[in-house]
Design an enzyme around this catalytic site. Sequence first.
Site, PDB file in Angstrom:
ATOM      1  N   GLY A 271      -8.857  -5.828  -7.718  1.00 33.71           N
ATOM      2  CA  GLY A 271      -7.562  -6.264  -7.179  1.00 33.71           C
ATOM      3  C   GLY A 271      -7.813  -7.093  -5.936  1.00 33.71           C
TER       4      GLY A 271
ATOM      5  N   ARG B  30     -10.127   5.548  -2.851  1.00 31.34           N
ATOM      6  CA  ARG B  30      -9.591   6.886  -2.599  1.00 31.34           C
ATOM      7  C   ARG B  30     -10.652   7.911  -2.994  1.00 31.34           C
ATOM      8  NH1 ARG B  30      -6.618   5.103   0.513  1.00 31.34           N
ATOM      9  NH2 ARG B  30      -4.345   5.043   0.456  1.00 31.34           N
TER      10      ARG B  30
ATOM     11  N   GLU C 223      -9.178  15.042   1.983  1.00 34.37           N
ATOM     12  CA  GLU C 223      -8.917  14.708   3.391  1.00 34.37           C
ATOM     13  C   GLU C 223      -7.804  15.597   3.931  1.00 34.37           C
ATOM     14  OE1 GLU C 223      -8.335  10.516   4.027  1.00 34.37           O
ATOM     15  OE2 GLU C 223      -9.968  10.010   2.685  1.00 34.37           O
TER      16      GLU C 223
ATOM     17  N   HIS D  65     -12.041   7.413   7.285  1.00 34.99           N
ATOM     18  CA  HIS D  65     -10.907   6.705   6.671  1.00 34.99           C
ATOM     19  C   HIS D  65     -10.292   5.714   7.680  1.00 34.99           C
ATOM     20  CE1 HIS D  65      -7.521   6.987   3.451  1.00 34.99           C
ATOM     21  NE2 HIS D  65      -7.622   5.767   3.945  1.00 34.99           N
TER      22      HIS D  65
HETATM   23  O1  LIG Z   1      -5.891   3.947   3.201  1.00 33.08           O
HETATM   24  C1  LIG Z   1      -5.166   3.136   3.665  1.00 33.08           C
HETATM   25  C2  LIG Z   1      -4.108   2.496   2.956  1.00 33.08           C
HETATM   26  O2  LIG Z   1      -3.815   2.872   1.811  1.00 33.08           O
HETATM   27  O3  LIG Z   1      -3.506   1.569   3.520  1.00 33.08           O
END
Ligand SMILES: O=CC(=O)O
Length: 325
Positions: free
Chosen positions: A164, A243, A272, A290
Amino acid sequence: MAMEGESKELPEVLVLGPPWVFSTLESQFPNKFHYLKPWLSQLPLHQFLTSYAQSTQALLIPVSPPLNSPILDCLPSLKLVVTVSAGVEHLNFAELRGRGIAVAYAGNVFSEDVADMAVGLLIDVLRKVSAGDRFVKQRLQPIKPDFPLRSKLSGKQIGIVGLGKIGSEVAKRLEGFGCRISYNSRTKKPLVSYSYYSNVHELATNCEVLIICCGLTEETHHMINREVMLELGKDGVIINIGRGAVIDEKEMIRCLIEGEIGGAGLDVFEFEPEIPKQLFTLDNVVLSPHTAVTTHESFVGIAKLAVENLEAFFSNKPLLSPYVA
Ligand SMILES: O=CC(=O)O
């Protein structure tokens, strides 16, 4: 309904979740909206919402916590959710559609920063930048011949999982390093010349590095399982800026400990905010909390986009970055 001491003239926007982006938004764009901030109230959230948010049409949220039915039930006038995230797994689109609520999201705002982080983690894992830093600081010696050999980035076969916006930015950067790019995604991209594999097993078999750039869905949950890691091989490296739960984290740790894969660079984790402690002891693993999107520029960018989406909504214009599920 406006809270005591606040303007009643401006359009009302409810802000939920940790106010991490919100402070940038409020400081960059003051007096645009009347913000409802439950964290400043003594009331429990549901009571706050039923007391102050009954006529609220717009909601601003970060990627967590999930926007669940009990919260939506407290917001009968809600028409727009602006999530300041690229990931949307905290939203139930069937339910939002059923309630007539539109969604705007981060679109492309974070893509460059996240792609930069993917490349940074990859260089760090291969060239042992963080490990070298620890080595020097712990031994207080600048040069030592017993530090293990690193691995070259240039020319590596890179497999991108999810081509993407973010995956394409990663590919673009790594082309500059002379890497050979392949990818897996739901469908082959007609305008892209990189090699396409219709499943991650073939991608892993044919690559030395897997970079996880896809979102978390039922289909991608644990897509990178033990079998895929064994196919990637003993020198293989996994980078995850997508993720955490796209990878079976328990199996990944086992593969790292048993030497079934060579290393990992991780910005996201399956559970998380928990990060498995075993990862802390592995020198072939680089960890990041993250924070791929947390640059000053990205925060200003998302604040601007969120405000533009809200302004469009309140003036009955099309959203700037609608999420179409
Ligand atoms: O992890 C961060 C987002 O999804 O913007």
